[in-house]
Design a protein around this motif. Structure first.
Motif, PDB file in Angstrom:
ATOM      1  N   ARG A 117      41.278  70.329   3.951  1.00  0.00           N
ATOM      2  CA  ARG A 117      40.933  70.171   5.498  1.00  0.00           C
ATOM      3  C   ARG A 117      42.191  68.534   5.744  1.00  0.00           C
ATOM      4  NH1 ARG A 117      38.221  74.508   7.950  1.00  0.00           N
ATOM      5  NH2 ARG A 117      36.818  75.224   6.707  1.00  0.00           N
ATOM      6  N   ALA A 118      42.631  68.118   4.518  1.00  0.00           N
ATOM      7  CA  ALA A 118      42.756  66.751   5.350  1.00  0.00           C
ATOM      8  C   ALA A 118      44.044  66.981   5.151  1.00  0.00           C
ATOM      9  CB  ALA A 118      42.022  65.508   3.944  1.00  0.00           C
ATOM     10  N   GLU A 119      44.530  67.981   4.123  1.00  0.00           N
ATOM     11  CA  GLU A 119      45.967  68.493   4.000  1.00  0.00           C
ATOM     12  C   GLU A 119      46.558  69.275   5.013  1.00  0.00           C
ATOM     13  OE1 GLU A 119      49.361  70.937   0.964  1.00  0.00           O
ATOM     14  OE2 GLU A 119      47.706  69.561   0.270  1.00  0.00           O
ATOM     15  N   ALA A 120      45.870  70.407   5.339  1.00  0.00           N
ATOM     16  CA  ALA A 120      45.599  71.107   6.839  1.00  0.00           C
ATOM     17  C   ALA A 120      46.630  70.286   8.154  1.00  0.00           C
ATOM     18  CB  ALA A 120      44.776  71.931   6.984  1.00  0.00           C
ATOM     19  N   THR A 178      39.701  63.325   4.950  1.00  0.00           N
ATOM     20  CA  THR A 178      38.844  64.472   5.682  1.00  0.00           C
ATOM     21  C   THR A 178      38.898  65.515   6.909  1.00  0.00           C
ATOM     22  OG1 THR A 178      38.811  62.642   7.770  1.00  0.00           O
ATOM     23  CG2 THR A 178      38.068  61.626   6.719  1.00  0.00           C
ATOM     24  N   PRO A 179      39.250  65.767   7.682  1.00  0.00           N
ATOM     25  CA  PRO A 179      39.864  67.042   8.521  1.00  0.00           C
ATOM     26  C   PRO A 179      40.766  66.133   9.168  1.00  0.00           C
ATOM     27  CG  PRO A 179      37.424  67.848   8.557  1.00  0.00           C
ATOM     28  CD  PRO A 179      37.671  65.913   7.979  1.00  0.00           C
ATOM     29  N   PHE A 180      40.813  64.924   9.404  1.00  0.00           N
ATOM     30  CA  PHE A 180      41.738  63.971   9.994  1.00  0.00           C
ATOM     31  C   PHE A 180      43.203  63.516   9.244  1.00  0.00           C
ATOM     32  CE2 PHE A 180      38.904  65.630  13.135  1.00  0.00           C
ATOM     33  CZ  PHE A 180      39.306  66.487  13.686  1.00  0.00           C
ATOM     34  N   ALA A 215      44.012  65.133  19.183  1.00  0.00           N
ATOM     35  CA  ALA A 215      42.808  66.235  17.583  1.00  0.00           C
ATOM     36  C   ALA A 215      41.490  66.059  18.322  1.00  0.00           C
ATOM     37  CB  ALA A 215      43.013  65.879  16.506  1.00  0.00           C
ATOM     38  N   LEU A 216      40.773  65.160  18.588  1.00  0.00           N
ATOM     39  CA  LEU A 216      39.663  64.444  18.593  1.00  0.00           C
ATOM     40  C   LEU A 216      39.406  64.678  19.996  1.00  0.00           C
ATOM     41  CD1 LEU A 216      39.217  61.159  16.934  1.00  0.00           C
ATOM     42  CD2 LEU A 216      38.124  62.928  16.493  1.00  0.00           C
ATOM     43  N   ILE A 217      39.827  64.450  20.493  1.00  0.00           N
ATOM     44  CA  ILE A 217      39.907  65.278  21.871  1.00  0.00           C
ATOM     45  C   ILE A 217      39.832  66.993  22.151  1.00  0.00           C
ATOM     46  CG2 ILE A 217      40.185  65.428  24.410  1.00  0.00           C
ATOM     47  CD1 ILE A 217      41.079  62.277  24.053  1.00  0.00           C
TER      48      ILE A 217
END
Length: 297
Positions: free
Chosen positions: A14-17, A132-134, A277-279
């Protein structure tokens, strides 16, 4: 793959994505005027067109072409503004992400003057790096709760130095595996009842700002001026901005929900792309994506 919950082993992927899609978003913003084809974008990020299309749609909820349309001309600008010049519904074109932040229960505690003076003496703070995903993050947790969450795209030296500065007398022990499990809890499905405890140190002004940030609901945005009014200091928008930037716990104390009064995205300690991304993630979980509100005091 389920985008609401995922296993510990999924997190590095997910982090790489995230890194790949973030690079694609940045490149599209830079080259929007050229109206590039999917093939050009795919070459830039080093993926096949079909792979990029699937990855982009999974994260952003729309195709690269559709996202590009959001960036075109004044129509895109107008789509980013709602109400009194506050960023609106088209921020849903940001990354929708796999998390469900609104389900996370938080408990916020501030260090007492005595605890600040002791600098963590007698405490053991566990820290580590986690996917993490981010992107890669440094997390740290002590006996009273999470004391640090910082994204570390360019290495963790600065975040590590900040942790040492804030808790100079604490014993710091590294445990990447434990912090990866914490990251999974923070960025996963949050279907647990126990809260995540946050423990922070700061000036009284900073604490008031951070507490006010916790009152800004998911999927809504506020401005520095509005946040200053919420803490009864309407002339302190600039100082509020400094306090927002000093937030030691990314995401969980949601400084990403603060934008400029003119509707501009504003700065973000961990990067504009990640803020979008977070918003976008949070807007994804609102039933009415066309009515992002300004939080009033």
């Amino acid at each position: 793959m389920d985008t609401a919950t995922y296993s510990h082993d999924d997190l590095p992927a997910r982090a790489e994505a995230y890194v790949t899609v973030a690079a694609a978003l940045d490149w599209l913003r830079t080259h929007a005027d050229e109206q590039p084809e999917l093939a050009e974008l795919a070459r830039h990020v080093g993926l096949s067109e079909s792979h990029l299309q699937r990855l982009f749609a999974r994260w952003a909820g729309l195709s690269p072409k559709r996202f590009l349309q959001h960036l075109t001309g004044e129509k895109a600008r107008a789509a980013l503004l709602a109400g009194e010049d506050v960023m609106g519904a088209s921020l849903s074109a940001g990354l929708s992400g796999p998390g469900r932040l609104h389900d996370l229960m938080l408990s916020f505690q501030a260090a007492t003057p005595g605890e600040i003076k002791l600098g963590g003496a007698g405490w053991v703070l566990t820290w580590g790096l986690a996917a993490t995903p981010f992107g890669l993050a440094l997390l740290a947790q002590g006996p009273r709760g999470v004391v640090k969450l910082a994204f570390v795209d360019d290495g963790h030296a600065q975040a590590w130095a900040e942790l040492q500065r804030d808790w100079p007398a604490a014993r710091l022990q590294r445990d990447d595996q434990m912090m990866q499990l914490l990251a999974e809890r923070v960025f996963g499905g949050f279907q647990r009842l126990e809260p995540v405890h946050l423990f922070v140190k700061g000036t009284q002004f900073q604490l008031k700002v951070w507490q006010a940030l916790l009152q800004v609901p998911e999927g809504r945005l506020t401005t520095y001026g509005e946040l200053a009014r919420r803490i009864d200091q309407p002339g302190a928008a600039r100082a509020v901005g400094s306090a927002v930037g000093a937030n030691p716990i990314a995401l969980l104390i949601p400084c990403h929900r603060v934008i400029r009064g003119d509707g501009g995205l504003g700065g973000y300690h961990w990067g504009e792309t990640r803020k979008r991304a977070l918003i976008g993630l949070e807007l994804q979980h609102r039933q009415d994506l066309a009515s992002v509100e300004v939080v009033r005091g």
